[in-house]
Scaffold this motif. Structure first.
Motif, PDB file in Angstrom:
ATOM      1  N   UNK B   3       0.852  -1.192   0.000  1.00 41.43           N
ATOM      2  CA  UNK B   3       0.000   0.000   0.000  1.00 41.43           C
ATOM      3  C   UNK B   3       0.883   1.235   0.000  1.00 41.43           C
ATOM      4  N   UNK B   4       0.329   2.369  -0.469  1.00 37.23           N
ATOM      5  CA  UNK B   4       1.102   3.615  -0.427  1.00 37.23           C
ATOM      6  C   UNK B   4       1.453   3.982   1.007  1.00 37.23           C
ATOM      7  N   UNK B  12      -1.076   3.001  10.989  1.00 33.41           N
ATOM      8  CA  UNK B  12      -0.206   2.829  12.146  1.00 33.41           C
ATOM      9  C   UNK B  12      -0.495   3.899  13.209  1.00 33.41           C
ATOM     10  N   UNK B  13      -0.824   5.104  12.744  1.00 30.08           N
ATOM     11  CA  UNK B  13      -1.166   6.171  13.686  1.00 30.08           C
ATOM     12  C   UNK B  13      -2.426   5.800  14.463  1.00 30.08           C
ATOM     13  N   UNK B  14      -3.372   5.129  13.793  1.00 30.70           N
ATOM     14  CA  UNK B  14      -4.573   4.665  14.501  1.00 30.70           C
ATOM     15  C   UNK B  14      -4.188   3.682  15.603  1.00 30.70           C
ATOM     16  N   UNK B  15      -3.241   2.803  15.293  1.00 35.12           N
ATOM     17  CA  UNK B  15      -2.729   1.871  16.310  1.00 35.12           C
ATOM     18  C   UNK B  15      -2.189   2.623  17.520  1.00 35.12           C
ATOM     19  N   UNK B  16      -1.331   3.621  17.219  1.00 34.73           N
ATOM     20  CA  UNK B  16      -0.697   4.394  18.287  1.00 34.73           C
ATOM     21  C   UNK B  16      -1.720   5.126  19.135  1.00 34.73           C
ATOM     22  N   UNK B  17      -2.725   5.748  18.460  1.00 33.95           N
ATOM     23  CA  UNK B  17      -3.755   6.486  19.195  1.00 33.95           C
ATOM     24  C   UNK B  17      -4.574   5.530  20.064  1.00 33.95           C
ATOM     25  N   UNK B  18      -4.826   4.353  19.521  1.00 35.72           N
ATOM     26  CA  UNK B  18      -5.562   3.332  20.278  1.00 35.72           C
ATOM     27  C   UNK B  18      -4.789   2.954  21.542  1.00 35.72           C
ATOM     28  N   UNK B  19      -3.460   2.797  21.376  1.00 39.66           N
ATOM     29  CA  UNK B  19      -2.625   2.460  22.523  1.00 39.66           C
ATOM     30  C   UNK B  19      -2.627   3.580  23.552  1.00 39.66           C
ATOM     31  N   UNK B  48       7.511   8.815  12.970  1.00 40.17           N
ATOM     32  CA  UNK B  48       8.194   9.766  12.087  1.00 40.17           C
ATOM     33  C   UNK B  48       9.515   9.178  11.595  1.00 40.17           C
ATOM     34  N   UNK B  49      10.241   8.545  12.548  1.00 42.08           N
ATOM     35  CA  UNK B  49      11.526   7.942  12.180  1.00 42.08           C
ATOM     36  C   UNK B  49      11.315   6.804  11.186  1.00 42.08           C
ATOM     37  N   UNK B  50      10.260   6.001  11.410  1.00 41.04           N
ATOM     38  CA  UNK B  50      10.016   4.853  10.535  1.00 41.04           C
ATOM     39  C   UNK B  50       9.575   5.317   9.149  1.00 41.04           C
ATOM     40  N   UNK B  51       8.822   6.408   9.095  1.00 41.53           N
ATOM     41  CA  UNK B  51       8.284   6.882   7.816  1.00 41.53           C
ATOM     42  C   UNK B  51       9.401   7.284   6.866  1.00 41.53           C
ATOM     43  N   UNK B  57       9.182  -0.360   6.874  1.00 42.00           N
ATOM     44  CA  UNK B  57       9.646   0.034   8.210  1.00 42.00           C
ATOM     45  C   UNK B  57       8.472   0.508   9.052  1.00 42.00           C
ATOM     46  N   UNK B  58       7.546   1.234   8.428  1.00 39.18           N
ATOM     47  CA  UNK B  58       6.382   1.723   9.171  1.00 39.18           C
ATOM     48  C   UNK B  58       5.546   0.546   9.646  1.00 39.18           C
ATOM     49  N   UNK B  59       5.368  -0.445   8.766  1.00 37.07           N
ATOM     50  CA  UNK B  59       4.531  -1.588   9.143  1.00 37.07           C
ATOM     51  C   UNK B  59       5.166  -2.358  10.300  1.00 37.07           C
ATOM     52  N   UNK B  60       6.506  -2.440  10.315  1.00 38.68           N
ATOM     53  CA  UNK B  60       7.187  -3.199  11.359  1.00 38.68           C
ATOM     54  C   UNK B  60       7.412  -2.399  12.643  1.00 38.68           C
ATOM     55  N   UNK B  61       7.118  -1.101  12.594  1.00 40.13           N
ATOM     56  CA  UNK B  61       7.353  -0.279  13.782  1.00 40.13           C
ATOM     57  C   UNK B  61       6.477  -0.763  14.933  1.00 40.13           C
ATOM     58  N   UNK B  62       7.067  -0.828  16.122  1.00 42.18           N
ATOM     59  CA  UNK B  62       6.299  -1.247  17.298  1.00 42.18           C
ATOM     60  C   UNK B  62       6.315  -0.115  18.316  1.00 42.18           C
TER      61      UNK B  62
END
Lengths: 143, 115
Positions: B3-4, B12-19, B48-51, B57-62
């Motif tokens: 995906x783009x 991923x931001x939704x994940x972070x906000x959820x957390x 930001x670093x992963x992007x 890298x973004x997908x694997x960011x934890x």
């Protein structure tokens, strides 16, 4: 240190809450005749100001005109004196039979309390309106 | 097919906000716990670093929960500030998911034009 209205209103909530705590402390100690370490109770007053780091002001040479919210600058002792009451049988009475209560102006504290509550409410209103604006913006382009 | 980047970052931001929401709920639930360490989630920096390194890298960011300093006597926790943070987080969640919806709508429109 943000220009986001929600963050600014949040700093306002924080400061007004702490002001409320100080007023509550003063009212609760209205009849205090002695504190730990001796002496009578001195009423406190919270000082607050715009949340700008001092170093920023020095660097700019003038007051930084940026909406950054507010912050607690400190809690100062209100220099009101004591109110002497003649009560020789009071355990805290001095040799002359006087007991010293803090000369807290009850009406002044109550007025400050109401003002603080209003300021808190105003910050809540800013917070919810700023969020409503964001939510309304999300409806852009929707049927 | 990947995906783009914009879609991966938004998801991923939704994940972070959820957390972050989970951390705030945890902090709110422990408002009365003595010597409690409030949890924080600082996913923006990681994201930001992963992007910069692309979509993989973004997908694997934890993201992780960070425990703040222990709060002792007198550092009472403020339920109103927790609620203010929660509502700001919820607003951002709504904004990001709305963006994601619009982005996917563009893709759907393009697919419709093909067929």
């Amino acid at each position: 240190m943000s220009i986001d209205p929600v963050a600014i209103a949040r700093t306002g909530l924080d400061v007004e809450w702490q002001r409320m705590q100080v007023i509550a402390q003063n009212l609760a100690n209205e009849n205090t005749t002695r504190v730990v370490g001796g002496g009578g109770y001195r009423p406190l007053r919270l000082r607050s100001g715009p949340a700008t780091a001092f170093s920023q002001i020095v660097a700019a040479g003038t007051v930084v005109a940026e909406p950054t919210g507010t912050q607690v600058l400190g809690v100062a002792v209100d220099p009101v004196g004591y109110r002497a009451v003649h009560d020789p049988r009071h355990p805290d009475a001095d040799r002359a039979g006087n007991v010293y209560y803090p000369a807290i102006d009850h009406a002044e504290q109550m007025a400050l309390l109401v003002k603080t509550a209003r300021a808190y409410e105003a910050n809540l209103t800013v917070l919810s309106l700023a969020q409503q604006m964001t939510m309304r913006a999300l409806d852009l382009g929707k049927a | 097919m990947s995906e783009p980047l914009a879609i991966v970052v938004a998801a991923k931001a939704l994940d972070g906000l959820q957390m972050r929401m989970a951390a705030l709920a945890h902090n709110a639930a422990n408002v009365g716990t003595p010597r409690f360490q409030p949890l924080q989630v600082d996913f923006e920096g990681t994201l930001r670093a992963a992007a910069r390194h692309g979509a993989i890298a973004v997908r694997d960011a934890a993201f992780e929960f960070i425990a703040g300093p222990v709060q002792g006597l007198g550092d009472e926790r403020r339920l109103d500030l927790i609620l203010a943070d929660a509502s700001a987080t919820a607003a951002r969640y709504a904004a990001v998911s709305d963006m994601l919806g619009r982005r996917l709508a563009i893709g759907r429109a393009a697919l419709g034009a093909q067929g």
